[in-house]
Design a protein around this motif. Structure first.
Motif, PDB file in Angstrom:
ATOM      1  N   MET A   1       0.817  -1.185   0.000  1.00  0.00           N
ATOM      2  CA  MET A   1       0.000   0.000   0.000  1.00  0.00           C
ATOM      3  C   MET A   1       0.864   1.254   0.000  1.00  0.00           C
ATOM      4  N   GLY A   2       1.960   1.267   0.720  1.00  0.00           N
ATOM      5  CA  GLY A   2       2.844   2.426   0.738  1.00  0.00           C
ATOM      6  C   GLY A   2       2.395   3.488   1.720  1.00  0.00           C
ATOM      7  N   PRO A   3       3.098   4.615   1.726  1.00  0.00           N
ATOM      8  CA  PRO A   3       2.750   5.701   2.645  1.00  0.00           C
ATOM      9  C   PRO A   3       1.313   6.167   2.433  1.00  0.00           C
ATOM     10  N   THR A   4       0.589   6.322   3.546  1.00  0.00           N
ATOM     11  CA  THR A   4      -0.838   6.641   3.472  1.00  0.00           C
ATOM     12  C   THR A   4      -1.206   7.677   4.522  1.00  0.00           C
ATOM     13  N   ARG A   5      -2.040   8.617   4.127  1.00  0.00           N
ATOM     14  CA  ARG A   5      -2.515   9.629   5.076  1.00  0.00           C
ATOM     15  C   ARG A   5      -3.575   9.035   5.994  1.00  0.00           C
ATOM     16  N   ARG A   6      -3.697   9.623   7.176  1.00  0.00           N
ATOM     17  CA  ARG A   6      -4.656   9.153   8.168  1.00  0.00           C
ATOM     18  C   ARG A   6      -6.084   9.207   7.641  1.00  0.00           C
ATOM     19  N   SER A   7      -6.423  10.235   6.892  1.00  0.00           N
ATOM     20  CA  SER A   7      -7.785  10.360   6.363  1.00  0.00           C
ATOM     21  C   SER A   7      -8.119   9.209   5.403  1.00  0.00           C
ATOM     22  N   VAL A   8      -7.141   8.747   4.646  1.00  0.00           N
ATOM     23  CA  VAL A   8      -7.354   7.615   3.737  1.00  0.00           C
ATOM     24  C   VAL A   8      -7.553   6.338   4.548  1.00  0.00           C
ATOM     25  N   LEU A   9      -6.743   6.167   5.586  1.00  0.00           N
ATOM     26  CA  LEU A   9      -6.906   4.996   6.453  1.00  0.00           C
ATOM     27  C   LEU A   9      -8.291   4.989   7.091  1.00  0.00           C
ATOM     28  N   LEU A  10      -8.725   6.149   7.543  1.00  0.00           N
ATOM     29  CA  LEU A  10     -10.041   6.258   8.181  1.00  0.00           C
ATOM     30  C   LEU A  10     -11.148   5.860   7.203  1.00  0.00           C
ATOM     31  N   ASP A  11     -11.030   6.256   5.952  1.00  0.00           N
ATOM     32  CA  ASP A  11     -12.022   5.885   4.942  1.00  0.00           C
ATOM     33  C   ASP A  11     -12.011   4.379   4.654  1.00  0.00           C
ATOM     34  N   ARG A  12     -10.836   3.762   4.712  1.00  0.00           N
ATOM     35  CA  ARG A  12     -10.699   2.342   4.360  1.00  0.00           C
ATOM     36  C   ARG A  12     -11.100   1.393   5.484  1.00  0.00           C
ATOM     37  N   ILE A  13     -11.109   1.868   6.712  1.00  0.00           N
ATOM     38  CA  ILE A  13     -11.414   1.005   7.847  1.00  0.00           C
ATOM     39  C   ILE A  13     -12.857   1.261   8.273  1.00  0.00           C
ATOM     40  N   ALA A  14     -13.740   0.377   7.864  1.00  0.00           N
ATOM     41  CA  ALA A  14     -15.169   0.539   8.142  1.00  0.00           C
ATOM     42  C   ALA A  14     -15.430   0.537   9.643  1.00  0.00           C
ATOM     43  N   GLY A  15     -16.175   1.520  10.090  1.00  0.00           N
ATOM     44  CA  GLY A  15     -16.604   1.565  11.478  1.00  0.00           C
ATOM     45  C   GLY A  15     -15.596   2.148  12.458  1.00  0.00           C
ATOM     46  N   ALA A  16     -14.412   2.512  11.994  1.00  0.00           N
ATOM     47  CA  ALA A  16     -13.408   3.066  12.909  1.00  0.00           C
ATOM     48  C   ALA A  16     -13.702   4.543  13.170  1.00  0.00           C
TER      49      ALA A  16
END
Length: 80
Positions: free
Chosen positions: A1-16
């Protein structure tokens, strides 16, 4: 996946929740599993990526757990 911003992680993790993700990222960084790199464009922005230790965990124990979960999905779903 590589370097990722927190906002992208938040979108990808359902319910977090934002708070839960932030706390988890801090814990993972403090244990050396991920690295946080601040971005010059914005003082409060950063990207996160796996460290070599985190990558070895993802390829080893975590990969085996995902494989086990996939193999036992039916049994796990029927007990819920």
């Amino acid at each position: 996946m590589g370097p990722t911003r927190r906002s992208v992680l938040l979108d990808r993790i359902a319910g977090a929740s934002d708070k839960a993700l932030t706390e988890s990222l801090r814990r993972l960084a403090s244990r050396g599993l991920i690295a946080r790199t601040p971005q010059e464009a914005r003082r409060d922005a950063a990207v996160y990526e796996l460290t070599p230790l985190g990558a070895s965990f993802a390829r080893g124990p975590l990969a085996h757990l995902a494989e086990w979960a996939a193999e036992n999905q039916g049994a796990l779903s029927s007990t819920a």
